[in-house]
Design a protein around this motif. Sequence first.
Motif, PDB file in Angstrom:
ATOM      1  N   VAL A   1       0.838  -1.201   0.000  1.00  0.00           N
ATOM      2  CA  VAL A   1       0.000   0.000   0.000  1.00  0.00           C
ATOM      3  C   VAL A   1       0.875   1.254   0.000  1.00  0.00           C
ATOM      4  O   VAL A   1       1.949   1.275   0.605  1.00  0.00           O
ATOM      5  N   GLY A   2       0.395   2.310  -0.652  1.00  0.00           N
ATOM      6  CA  GLY A   2       1.200   3.518  -0.777  1.00  0.00           C
ATOM      7  C   GLY A   2       0.771   4.685   0.074  1.00  0.00           C
ATOM      8  O   GLY A   2       1.568   5.566   0.353  1.00  0.00           O
ATOM      9  N   ASN A   3      -0.493   4.734   0.515  1.00  0.00           N
ATOM     10  CA  ASN A   3      -0.931   5.968   1.164  1.00  0.00           C
ATOM     11  C   ASN A   3      -1.143   5.857   2.665  1.00  0.00           C
ATOM     12  O   ASN A   3      -1.642   6.779   3.295  1.00  0.00           O
ATOM     13  N   VAL A   4      -0.782   4.708   3.243  1.00  0.00           N
ATOM     14  CA  VAL A   4      -0.707   4.616   4.706  1.00  0.00           C
ATOM     15  C   VAL A   4       0.474   3.706   4.984  1.00  0.00           C
ATOM     16  O   VAL A   4       0.786   2.815   4.184  1.00  0.00           O
ATOM     17  N   ARG A   5       1.143   3.943   6.090  1.00  0.00           N
ATOM     18  CA  ARG A   5       2.370   3.205   6.311  1.00  0.00           C
ATOM     19  C   ARG A   5       2.122   1.712   6.472  1.00  0.00           C
ATOM     20  O   ARG A   5       1.198   1.292   7.151  1.00  0.00           O
ATOM     21  N   GLY A   6       2.985   0.919   5.837  1.00  0.00           N
ATOM     22  CA  GLY A   6       2.925  -0.534   6.003  1.00  0.00           C
ATOM     23  C   GLY A   6       3.709  -0.898   7.250  1.00  0.00           C
ATOM     24  O   GLY A   6       3.297  -0.600   8.355  1.00  0.00           O
ATOM     25  N   ALA A   7       4.867  -1.525   7.069  1.00  0.00           N
ATOM     26  CA  ALA A   7       5.666  -2.056   8.174  1.00  0.00           C
ATOM     27  C   ALA A   7       4.793  -3.033   8.954  1.00  0.00           C
ATOM     28  O   ALA A   7       3.679  -3.353   8.531  1.00  0.00           O
ATOM     29  N   ILE A   8       5.269  -3.486  10.087  1.00  0.00           N
ATOM     30  CA  ILE A   8       4.566  -4.587  10.716  1.00  0.00           C
ATOM     31  C   ILE A   8       3.181  -4.169  11.206  1.00  0.00           C
ATOM     32  O   ILE A   8       2.179  -4.840  10.978  1.00  0.00           O
ATOM     33  N   ALA A   9       3.136  -3.012  11.871  1.00  0.00           N
ATOM     34  CA  ALA A   9       1.870  -2.585  12.457  1.00  0.00           C
ATOM     35  C   ALA A   9       0.871  -2.207  11.368  1.00  0.00           C
ATOM     36  O   ALA A   9      -0.314  -2.545  11.446  1.00  0.00           O
ATOM     37  N   GLY A  10       1.349  -1.502  10.354  1.00  0.00           N
ATOM     38  CA  GLY A  10       0.460  -1.095   9.269  1.00  0.00           C
ATOM     39  C   GLY A  10      -0.141  -2.309   8.582  1.00  0.00           C
ATOM     40  O   GLY A  10      -1.336  -2.344   8.267  1.00  0.00           O
ATOM     41  N   ALA A  11       0.693  -3.328   8.349  1.00  0.00           N
ATOM     42  CA  ALA A  11       0.210  -4.544   7.697  1.00  0.00           C
ATOM     43  C   ALA A  11      -0.816  -5.249   8.581  1.00  0.00           C
ATOM     44  O   ALA A  11      -1.874  -5.682   8.116  1.00  0.00           O
ATOM     45  N   ALA A  12      -0.508  -5.343   9.866  1.00  0.00           N
ATOM     46  CA  ALA A  12      -1.388  -6.072  10.787  1.00  0.00           C
ATOM     47  C   ALA A  12      -2.726  -5.354  10.944  1.00  0.00           C
ATOM     48  O   ALA A  12      -3.797  -5.965  10.834  1.00  0.00           O
ATOM     49  N   VAL A  13      -2.677  -4.056  11.195  1.00  0.00           N
ATOM     50  CA  VAL A  13      -3.906  -3.307  11.495  1.00  0.00           C
ATOM     51  C   VAL A  13      -4.763  -3.159  10.238  1.00  0.00           C
ATOM     52  O   VAL A  13      -5.958  -3.441  10.250  1.00  0.00           O
ATOM     53  N   TYR A  14      -4.152  -2.742   9.137  1.00  0.00           N
ATOM     54  CA  TYR A  14      -4.965  -2.575   7.929  1.00  0.00           C
ATOM     55  C   TYR A  14      -5.390  -3.911   7.323  1.00  0.00           C
ATOM     56  O   TYR A  14      -6.445  -4.023   6.693  1.00  0.00           O
ATOM     57  N   GLY A  15      -4.581  -4.940   7.512  1.00  0.00           N
ATOM     58  CA  GLY A  15      -5.012  -6.276   7.093  1.00  0.00           C
ATOM     59  C   GLY A  15      -6.308  -6.637   7.813  1.00  0.00           C
ATOM     60  O   GLY A  15      -7.277  -7.115   7.220  1.00  0.00           O
ATOM     61  N   TRP A  16      -6.316  -6.356   9.106  1.00  0.00           N
ATOM     62  CA  TRP A  16      -7.503  -6.643   9.911  1.00  0.00           C
ATOM     63  C   TRP A  16      -8.709  -5.828   9.439  1.00  0.00           C
ATOM     64  O   TRP A  16      -9.818  -6.351   9.273  1.00  0.00           O
ATOM     65  N   ILE A  17      -8.492  -4.530   9.207  1.00  0.00           N
ATOM     66  CA  ILE A  17      -9.583  -3.650   8.753  1.00  0.00           C
ATOM     67  C   ILE A  17     -10.160  -4.177   7.432  1.00  0.00           C
ATOM     68  O   ILE A  17     -11.383  -4.253   7.254  1.00  0.00           O
ATOM     69  N   CYS A  18      -9.289  -4.572   6.514  1.00  0.00           N
ATOM     70  CA  CYS A  18      -9.755  -5.111   5.225  1.00  0.00           C
ATOM     71  C   CYS A  18     -10.623  -6.347   5.454  1.00  0.00           C
ATOM     72  O   CYS A  18     -11.723  -6.459   4.905  1.00  0.00           O
ATOM     73  N   GLY A  19     -10.117  -7.272   6.257  1.00  0.00           N
ATOM     74  CA  GLY A  19     -10.844  -8.520   6.503  1.00  0.00           C
ATOM     75  C   GLY A  19     -12.214  -8.263   7.107  1.00  0.00           C
ATOM     76  O   GLY A  19     -13.215  -8.893   6.734  1.00  0.00           O
ATOM     77  N   GLU A  20     -12.273  -7.297   8.020  1.00  0.00           N
ATOM     78  CA  GLU A  20     -13.559  -6.961   8.668  1.00  0.00           C
ATOM     79  C   GLU A  20     -14.556  -6.446   7.642  1.00  0.00           C
ATOM     80  O   GLU A  20     -15.715  -6.859   7.615  1.00  0.00           O
ATOM     81  N   ASN A  21     -14.085  -5.535   6.798  1.00  0.00           N
ATOM     82  CA  ASN A  21     -15.008  -4.953   5.806  1.00  0.00           C
ATOM     83  C   ASN A  21     -15.411  -5.970   4.755  1.00  0.00           C
ATOM     84  O   ASN A  21     -16.559  -5.985   4.304  1.00  0.00           O
TER      85      ASN A  21
END
Lengths: 560, 82
Positions: A383-403
């Motif tokens: 992803v380009g418009n929010v930080r990835g790294a470990i936390a970004g991957a974990a948190v946004y991965g979760w948000i995607c799965g929820e939606n």
Amino acid sequence: MLPISKTIETDLVVIGGGIGGLMAAISAAEQGTRVVVLEKADTRRSGSGGGGCDHFFCYLPEVHGNDLDVIFQELMESQIGSCYDPLLTYQFMKMSSSIVRKWQEWGINMKPYNNEFVFRGHAFPGRPRIWLKYDGHNQKAVLTKKARSLGVTILNHHDVLELLHDGTRALGALALDNSRSEPSFVLVQSRCVMMASGTASRLYTPMSTPSTMFNTANSPANAGAGHAQALRAGARLVNFELPYRHSGHKYWTRAGKGTWIVIFKYPDGSNVGPFITKATKEVSDITSDVWNNVFTDMAREGRAPIYMDCSQIDEEDFQCMMKDFESEGLTSFLNYMGKRGLDLRKQAVEFGQFEPYFLGRGVEIGVDGQTTLPGLYAAGDVVGNVRGAIAGAAVYGWICGENIGKRYQDLEIKPVADLDLTRERMEFFSSLYERKSGAPWQEGNWGLQQILTDYAGAGPERVRSETLLSAGLKNLRELRELCKAEMKVSNSHELMRAAEVFDLLDVGEAIMLCARERRETRGLHIRKDYPFTNPLYNKKIFYIERRNGEYVVGMRDKYK
Amino acid sequence: MPPVIDKEKCIGCGLCVEICPCEVFDIDHAPKTVPVVLYPRECWHCNACVLDCPRKAVDLRFPLHYMITTTDAAALNHKAGD
Ligand SMILES: Cc1cc2nc3c(=O)[nH]c(=O)nc-3n(C[C@H](O)[C@H](O)[C@H](O)COP(=O)(O)OP(=O)(O)OC[C@H]3O[C@@H](n4cnc5c(N)ncnc54)[C@H](O)[C@@H]3O)c2cc1C
Ligand code: SF4
Ligand code: SF4
């Protein structure tokens, strides 16, 4: 043509079983979604987080207090947040503490020190701390087990060759079964697709060891698949023209800078940065976080090498650092120390700056994790418009799965075998295997690296210009045609690598197209023909997308 | 950083073949045989094969040019007058 060994139908297909992909799979599965993860290697050890990590940036109210804004500002101002959308960063911050608690509950130790949440590393003296110190050595095994326990189907050694779509929405994936050397295709048709293929390594000639392509900071198996496939499918990508460069021990790039408890020193023993005079586990030298190019700048001044000196830190802090190296997956470095007799109490280690790779350059997502292509979600380093790294991957991965879990039933499954795209891609990849002789994939990858390094190089030592970028684009396109006409693979492994090269070529082309449009100098994007920084671009993001078969590069406001 | 397998210790379980993130080992591994290191130049020195092998049969060879370059810390600090 190579055979199709199976066709699978599911609600959600996840491309890449790294941190972001597994978190999306888990959260979607918890809501009853049927999930298939396609992973080119094995989710227990794959990706950049495969060995472990030790810093998780997050906001924990019990540590930081109730004002989220303080931590939000810290991330945006001091921790390379400037190219992200504030709206998404804020959403990330709000969700981050719940993910920390889930990881702790599942068996990833988020409190390795005295059973408390400890924040340190990448910390400025006197500023709020945003990096939670944790022990991630087993993170991939834990997430894999959790996903399996919820019924997620994980197909290891299934490399995704193309994201399938009909021009209006994502429909599934074309994968290569690389669990056997004899190649075959696997088709997955699904209601939603989650892109989580990580960063794009191997774009530029390695600065550390030019002869050795897999000596990279992040996983060399992450080769821009998601960036290129999303781009080809019509999704929007951002920040491609802004290079990011990592640093670490000079000739060994798998390093964790934030874990070192050090002072940066010149060869005459004096301190490089003004920030601290004694390094402790609470506050180590932040010089290279603030001054990203310190190693290159000083080499060009003739003042290098710059050394990382841990010899004056307390024994307790030294032991912490050694333990943290292990949490961060730097165990081969520890082995090296043992074998070659390297003692960080007695020897100071030279650091250098590496070639660019993608961190915060990639697919654009909305606050719900969906890309601009309906049905396609994305999280993590892709992803380009929010930080990835470990936390970004974990948190946004979760948000995607929820939606996805809430919405997948609105979309129907469509057959993908008869799509023109599917057929064309299968024919193309089969042709690489079927031709009698030809060029190995490495030649295509080296060719791309030399073109990007020479014509779209990153500062501080390399510059860009209209003439360089235009010539570079021409050369890259010629190289792509050569690769299409002459590349030859003999087994599934080589086919996977060849497909990576074609993805990287598309990423390289997009980098140059965006770099040509940004007519100013900013960070490591140094335009000799536009040597100024345009303040009107401060709140803008450059994007690229394909419309009607043509690339369009544009600019938009940041999402507040 | 190519892995080197100790043939005496290896039981041919195939775990290293499965988990390697870069597919350095021959994927067509036959059970109970010692895996073949097919693509040593694609090793990322992640150490997964070393850590996960149930028999501790894998060792990583460090290529000569992956040097950690150093200087003597005491001399460095002596110069600065500490
Ligand atoms: C040694 C080291 C230490 C680190 N320490 C930290 C730290 O302390 N804190 C921090 O924030 N970050 C750290 N990082 C970075 C962090 O690991 C990554 O940012 C994070 O793993 C990104 O997650 P992701 O899901 O986006 O990608 P990854 O976890 O890299 O996962 C991507 C997955 O996609 C798979 N894949 C790629 N292409 C395909 C394809 N075509 N088909 C199928 N599968 C594919 C890959 O095999 C991989 O499993 C570290 C990285 C390294 C290397
Ligand atoms: S994991 Fe160890 S024992 Fe198993 S095949 Fe590999 S080297 Fe042999
Ligand atoms: S160190 Fe990692 S990349 Fe290298 S062979 Fe072992 S598992 Fe594969």
